[in-house]
Write a protein that holds these residues in place. Structure first.
Motif, PDB file in Angstrom:
ATOM      1  N   ASN A  70       0.839  -1.194   0.000  1.00  0.00           N
ATOM      2  CA  ASN A  70       0.000   0.000   0.000  1.00  0.00           C
ATOM      3  C   ASN A  70       0.873   1.243   0.000  1.00  0.00           C
ATOM      4  N   LEU A  71       0.243   2.407   0.015  1.00  0.00           N
ATOM      5  CA  LEU A  71       0.952   3.680   0.132  1.00  0.00           C
ATOM      6  C   LEU A  71       0.409   4.437   1.345  1.00  0.00           C
ATOM      7  N   GLN A  72       1.264   5.232   1.966  1.00  0.00           N
ATOM      8  CA  GLN A  72       0.767   6.130   2.996  1.00  0.00           C
ATOM      9  C   GLN A  72       1.484   7.471   2.907  1.00  0.00           C
ATOM     10  N   ILE A  73       0.751   8.491   3.295  1.00  0.00           N
ATOM     11  CA  ILE A  73       1.256   9.860   3.278  1.00  0.00           C
ATOM     12  C   ILE A  73       1.501  10.285   4.714  1.00  0.00           C
ATOM     13  N   ARG A  74       2.666  10.877   4.961  1.00  0.00           N
ATOM     14  CA  ARG A  74       3.035  11.333   6.308  1.00  0.00           C
ATOM     15  C   ARG A  74       3.084  12.861   6.362  1.00  0.00           C
ATOM     16  N   GLY A  75       3.065  13.366   7.588  1.00  0.00           N
ATOM     17  CA  GLY A  75       3.247  14.798   7.803  1.00  0.00           C
ATOM     18  C   GLY A  75       2.054  15.628   7.383  1.00  0.00           C
ATOM     19  N   ILE A  76       0.847  15.075   7.501  1.00  0.00           N
ATOM     20  CA  ILE A  76      -0.361  15.792   7.088  1.00  0.00           C
ATOM     21  C   ILE A  76      -0.657  16.916   8.072  1.00  0.00           C
ATOM     22  N   GLY A  77      -0.961  18.080   7.525  1.00  0.00           N
ATOM     23  CA  GLY A  77      -1.206  19.261   8.348  1.00  0.00           C
ATOM     24  C   GLY A  77      -2.674  19.426   8.711  1.00  0.00           C
ATOM     25  N   MET A  78      -3.087  20.689   8.856  1.00  0.00           N
ATOM     26  CA  MET A  78      -4.416  20.995   9.366  1.00  0.00           C
ATOM     27  C   MET A  78      -5.533  20.708   8.358  1.00  0.00           C
ATOM     28  N   ASP A  79      -5.228  20.753   7.072  1.00  0.00           N
ATOM     29  CA  ASP A  79      -6.279  20.605   6.069  1.00  0.00           C
ATOM     30  C   ASP A  79      -6.389  19.151   5.603  1.00  0.00           C
ATOM     31  N   ALA A  80      -6.639  18.261   6.567  1.00  0.00           N
ATOM     32  CA  ALA A  80      -6.734  16.842   6.231  1.00  0.00           C
ATOM     33  C   ALA A  80      -7.942  16.551   5.349  1.00  0.00           C
TER      34      ALA A  80
END
Length: 450
Positions: A70-80
């Motif tokens: 799978n893929l995952q995104i890290r470091g997501i900010g306030m505008d999820a």
């Protein structure tokens, strides 16, 4: 017409979980984490572009290839919400929001194109995924409950333990689906087998039986089997099915052919004449948006416009014309992927470490780069796992060599041992990365001198 954001199911499912999903952002030291589950590990070039854009616009630009393809995104900010909306618009979410957690079915990245396969399992896999998405009862499964299905491919992850594993096998000229519980085909034989046309029915029955029998605290198959045992589970399963389970000794004694080593790296011939699959490892499982965009663009130019993510944290392009495979490999290398099994970094895996995880005791990613450089300069390439704590998040099975962090920059060194639980046999304690490198280099030289 695009559905308005307010009408979309952005809230987390009712069942609480610490596992990230597409609809549930889980916090970490470096920001939120969003996990995108890919059917059979496949993602289109257009979808990959959307992942790159989302990671760049709404997160820290870190995209991870996981050991479940799978893929995952890290470091997501306030505008999820905007990040989730972009991924949903790209078709990367489930058809049923309640199923986001449970779409855990692993296939070979070469399913349908592998020359050694005895069965193209993609149609069966699609039916299983459709049921996981649309069968309300199955949404009660834990996000960690996982299934695997292989068709006898030469390239297949056979060592990851799964709650239900399935392998295609041929007995007496008939192709069957053998299956086991709480294990893997690399180490176990099937408990029984079913015909191909009853395999989907068997899967649903296994999952429903598990949910009927398991207590709330028994979230994995292994937890339930500690209470009732595999034999009793098979008895209960047989009573539910209209067709008999085949427990012939030829089936229960069958052993899966070992998978090819490092076949996810470089060029592999396909079942289809004149076509190849070409793969490269994502360095320490970390993709930048530019790396993903370049690979997606290449898939359109030289293959079929899709990327196959693998459980070895690598990417494969399928259906590349054989005469263009060399160019594809060069382009993957230019994009930043590791395309040679002799490159030490291609065999190293490391968790997020202390740089982004509160439980990490060492910066495993940085230390892995140091170790790779030491091994590279001495011509040593070996499969090694660096874990920042005992949870072993980066590895779904025990690696030949494990470095377990004990403090910043220091590790206990383990070697896999069949008779030792956990990481295996403890070789040395509290080593620096330089000391680990020296020991592994000396061991390599000693073994080649014998």
């Amino acid at each position: 017409m695009t559905e308005p954001l307010s009408a979309r199911p952005l809230a987390a499912p009712l069942r609480p979980s610490a596992c990230p999903g597409l609809l549930r952002i889980v916090p970490a030291l470096d920001g939120g984490i969003c996990r995108i589950k890919l059917p059979g590990g496949m993602i289109s070039a257009e979808q990959a572009q959307a992942v790159a854009d989302a990671a760049e616009r709404f997160a820290g630009g870190v995209i991870e290839a996981t050991n479940r393809a799978n893929l995952q995104i890290r470091g997501i900010g306030m505008d999820a919400d905007s990040l989730i909306a972009m991924l949903l618009d790209a078709g990367l979410g489930p058809s049923n929001p309640a199923s986001d957690d449970v779409r855990n079915l692993m296939l070979s990245p070469m399913a349908g194109v592998d020359p050694q396969q005895v069965l193209d399992v993609r149609p069966l896999g699609a039916r299983i995924l459709q049921s996981l998405e649309n069968h309300p009862r199955l949404h009660e499964l834990s996000p960690k409950f996982a299934l695997s299905l292989d068709g006898g491919e030469g390239l297949a992850m056979l060592e990851h333990s799964h709650d239900l594993w399935m392998s295609a096998l041929v007995i007496g000229g008939q192709t069957l689906i053998g299956f086991g519980l709480a294990g893997c085909p690399a180490s176990h034989s099937p408990l029984a087998a079913v015909t191909l046309d009853t395999a989907h029915e068997m899967v649903i029955a296994v999952l429903e039986l598990f949910l009927d029998q398991a207590r709330p605290d028994q979230v994995r198959m292994r937890d339930l089997l500690k209470d009732i045992g595999a034999s009793r589970f098979i008895e209960l399963l047989a009573a539910r099915l209209p067709h008999p389970l085949d427990t012939d000794p030829l089936i229960t004694g069958w052993q899966r052919r070992p998978a090819q080593t490092n076949a996810h790296i470089g060029v592999q011939p396909q079942l289809q004449s004149g076509l190849t699959s070409v793969g490269g490892v994502v360095p320490l499982g970390r993709l930048t948006p530019s790396m993903l965009r370049s690979t997606a663009k290449l898939s359109v130019e030289l293959s079929d416009g899709t990327l196959a993510m693998t459980p070895w944290q690598s990417v494969m392009l399928r259906n590349v014309p054989a005469h263009q495979s060399g160019s594809a490999l060069d382009c993957l290398r230019a994009a930043g992927l590791l395309c040679g099994a002799d490159e030490p970094l291609s065999k190293l895996i490391a968790c997020t470490g202390s740089a982004a995880c509160a439980k990490g005791l060492a910066d495993t990613k940085a230390d892995a780069l140091k170790l790779a450089a030491l091994l590279q300069s001495n011509g040593v390439s070996q499969a090694i796992h660096l874990s920042g704590c005992t949870r072993s998040c980066a590895a779904a099975h025990v690696a030949p060599v494990t470095l377990l962090a004990v403090s910043d920059g220091r590790y206990d060194l383990y070697f896999r041992h069949a008779e030792r639980p956990g990481f295996g046999q403890l070789r040395e304690r509290d080593l620096t990365i330089e000391a680990v490198g020296a020991l592994l280099i000396a061991d390599s030289r000693s073994s080649t001198d014998d």
